[in-house]
Design an enzyme around this catalytic site. Sequence first.
Site, PDB file in Angstrom:
ATOM      1  CB  CYS A  70     -14.773  53.080 -45.916  1.00 13.33           C
ATOM      2  SG  CYS A  70     -14.871  51.862 -44.607  1.00 13.33           S
TER       3      CYS A  70
ATOM      4  CE1 TYR B 133     -18.618  46.995 -39.651  1.00 11.20           C
ATOM      5  CE2 TYR B 133     -16.640  47.251 -40.965  1.00 11.20           C
ATOM      6  CZ  TYR B 133     -17.409  47.616 -39.880  1.00 11.20           C
ATOM      7  OH  TYR B 133     -16.959  48.588 -39.018  1.00 11.20           O
TER       8      TYR B 133
ATOM      9  NE  ARG C 228     -20.426  52.373 -32.266  1.00 14.35           N
ATOM     10  CZ  ARG C 228     -19.131  52.398 -32.557  1.00 14.35           C
ATOM     11  NH1 ARG C 228     -18.434  53.503 -32.350  1.00 14.35           N
ATOM     12  NH2 ARG C 228     -18.525  51.357 -33.057  1.00 14.35           N
TER      13      ARG C 228
ATOM     14  CG  HIS D 253     -18.798  48.970 -43.457  1.00 14.64           C
ATOM     15  ND1 HIS D 253     -19.237  49.418 -42.248  1.00 14.64           N
ATOM     16  CD2 HIS D 253     -17.594  49.568 -43.644  1.00 14.64           C
ATOM     17  CE1 HIS D 253     -18.352  50.254 -41.717  1.00 14.64           C
ATOM     18  NE2 HIS D 253     -17.353  50.370 -42.554  1.00 14.64           N
TER      19      HIS D 253
ATOM     20  CG  ASN E 165     -19.861  54.404 -40.646  1.00 17.55           C
ATOM     21  OD1 ASN E 165     -19.672  54.167 -41.834  1.00 17.55           O
ATOM     22  ND2 ASN E 165     -19.025  54.042 -39.693  1.00 17.55           N
TER      23      ASN E 165
HETATM   24  C1  G6P Z   1     -14.342  50.729 -38.917  1.00 17.99           C
HETATM   25  C2  G6P Z   1     -15.207  51.270 -39.946  1.00 17.99           C
HETATM   26  C3  G6P Z   1     -15.656  52.639 -39.685  1.00 17.99           C
HETATM   27  C4  G6P Z   1     -16.142  52.784 -38.288  1.00 17.99           C
HETATM   28  C5  G6P Z   1     -15.095  52.388 -37.319  1.00 17.99           C
HETATM   29  C6  G6P Z   1     -15.662  52.358 -35.949  1.00 17.99           C
HETATM   30  O1  G6P Z   1     -13.080  50.617 -39.236  1.00 17.99           O
HETATM   31  O2  G6P Z   1     -14.722  51.170 -41.224  1.00 17.99           O
HETATM   32  O3  G6P Z   1     -16.684  52.897 -40.577  1.00 17.99           O
HETATM   33  O4  G6P Z   1     -16.515  54.110 -38.036  1.00 17.99           O
HETATM   34  O5  G6P Z   1     -14.573  51.147 -37.613  1.00 17.99           O
HETATM   35  O6  G6P Z   1     -14.659  52.303 -35.029  1.00 17.99           O
HETATM   36  P1  G6P Z   1     -14.984  52.358 -33.488  1.00 17.99           P
HETATM   37  O7  G6P Z   1     -13.659  52.327 -32.828  1.00 17.99           O
HETATM   38  O8  G6P Z   1     -15.768  53.604 -33.257  1.00 17.99           O
HETATM   39  O9  G6P Z   1     -15.807  51.130 -33.230  1.00 17.99           O
END
Ligand code: G6P
Length: 442
Positions: A172, A256, A96, A202, A150
């Site tokens: 989601c 998003y 990531r 998103h 994702n």
């Molecule tokens: C959001 C999205 C998810 C994502 C998450 C990431 O709410 O909808 O798709 O995985 O945030 O969260 P994080 O705490 O890992 O940044």
Amino acid sequence: MSEGLKIVTIGGGSSYTPELVEGFIKRYEELPVKELWLVDIEEGKGKLEIVGNLAKRMIEKAGLSIEIHLTLDRKAALKDADFVTTQFRVGLLEARSKDERIPLSHGVLGQETNGPGGLLKGLRTIPVILDIVKDIQEQCPDAWLINFTNPAGMVTEAVLRYTTHKKVVGLCNVPIGIEMGVAKLLGVDPSRIRIDFAGLNHMVYGLDVYLDGTSVKKHVIELLTSPENNSFVKNVEGQGWEPEFIRSLNVLTCPYHLYYYKKDEMLQKELKNFKEGTTRAEVVKKLEEELFELYKDPNLTTKPLQLEERGGAYYSDAAVRLIASIYNDKRDIQPVNTINNGAIASIPNDSAVEVSCIITKEGPKPIINGDLPVAVRGLVQQIKSFERIGAEAAVTGNYDTALLAMTINPLVPSDKVAKVILDEMLEAHKEHLPQFEQTVQA
Ligand code: G6P
């Protein structure tokens, strides 16, 4: 389906698992889970044990007889499952970080579901999900696959178009987060709010919003002009929309959308994080370390509040409420990713869309039937083209197709920049991109 369900969670060692377990505990009456199998890979073994033991303590504290099984043997776990949930990250948080930092080093937005980051995450994830589907078809062909991994839109698209397993739903937490957020803005209980969602994962819009059945869209749109009010998730910081813009757009946005309608501001913010070493992957790494320290405590028997600092808050609610509605043929309305089949006229029929659906035991039935307003249609189509071509690149390992997907993404400025970023990312992620082996060596 047998009495007493078997649920299998792939990526069971995730820090989000206590959320899911809390959801199963809360809804046990309507969803009699007998076995929960948490599956992970060798590299995730340590996390699986820590989080799995917390899951066991949570169940014991709740006084329920759900059996928790921890395993690295995916095929064995899948045998006769009723529902399979997927929540894994190929290459863990390190990958990531590359998805975020490489594009930013070229002045392009890096994010795990948007822009180049979203594409590379798709290229790594799709072959794995297709393998999982093969195992499902062998071991539990009647099981529902509920995917949270994702980029959920591209991943659901790939399962729909490149497998024959039709019992798949992409899920989601963003729509539920918006519903909760709107309820909070209006100071009412979330059960009184309903939003008609339509779009893509998103990239979803609220076409209308109702309080006790009466549209309050105009009022809610006014509230979105304030900076605190237009994010609704912890990992995307809100910024108020220009009042004239949001009024004329005349639909509710999702967090998003900030990356598209406030490209420059979001990029500047991310570039600052890049320089300071505080991109989301870096923040989440720290948070995860803290969470796993807490999870290790043998006296901890509930989900710690700190987990709510993650972007995926409410995801257990979304997941367990969906599974409960399929199991009980509840026919309530929930927003999910499913096959379009004409729900949105300007999107191909065989593609995945995120829309409000009636949830039945045969799966989600979209309640939306028409098209998106012209002002948002173009962007949604563009993202859908990106997802379709991205999914094709993931399946074929074709370099040109991957470059095409990268270049048509609205966050990427040119074909030349796309190529530079793609080449660097394919190299950086090559361990997890076996389908591109030829290309990367060449
Ligand atoms: C959001 C999205 C998810 C994502 C998450 C990431 O709410 O909808 O798709 O995985 O945030 O969260 P994080 O705490 O890992 O940044």
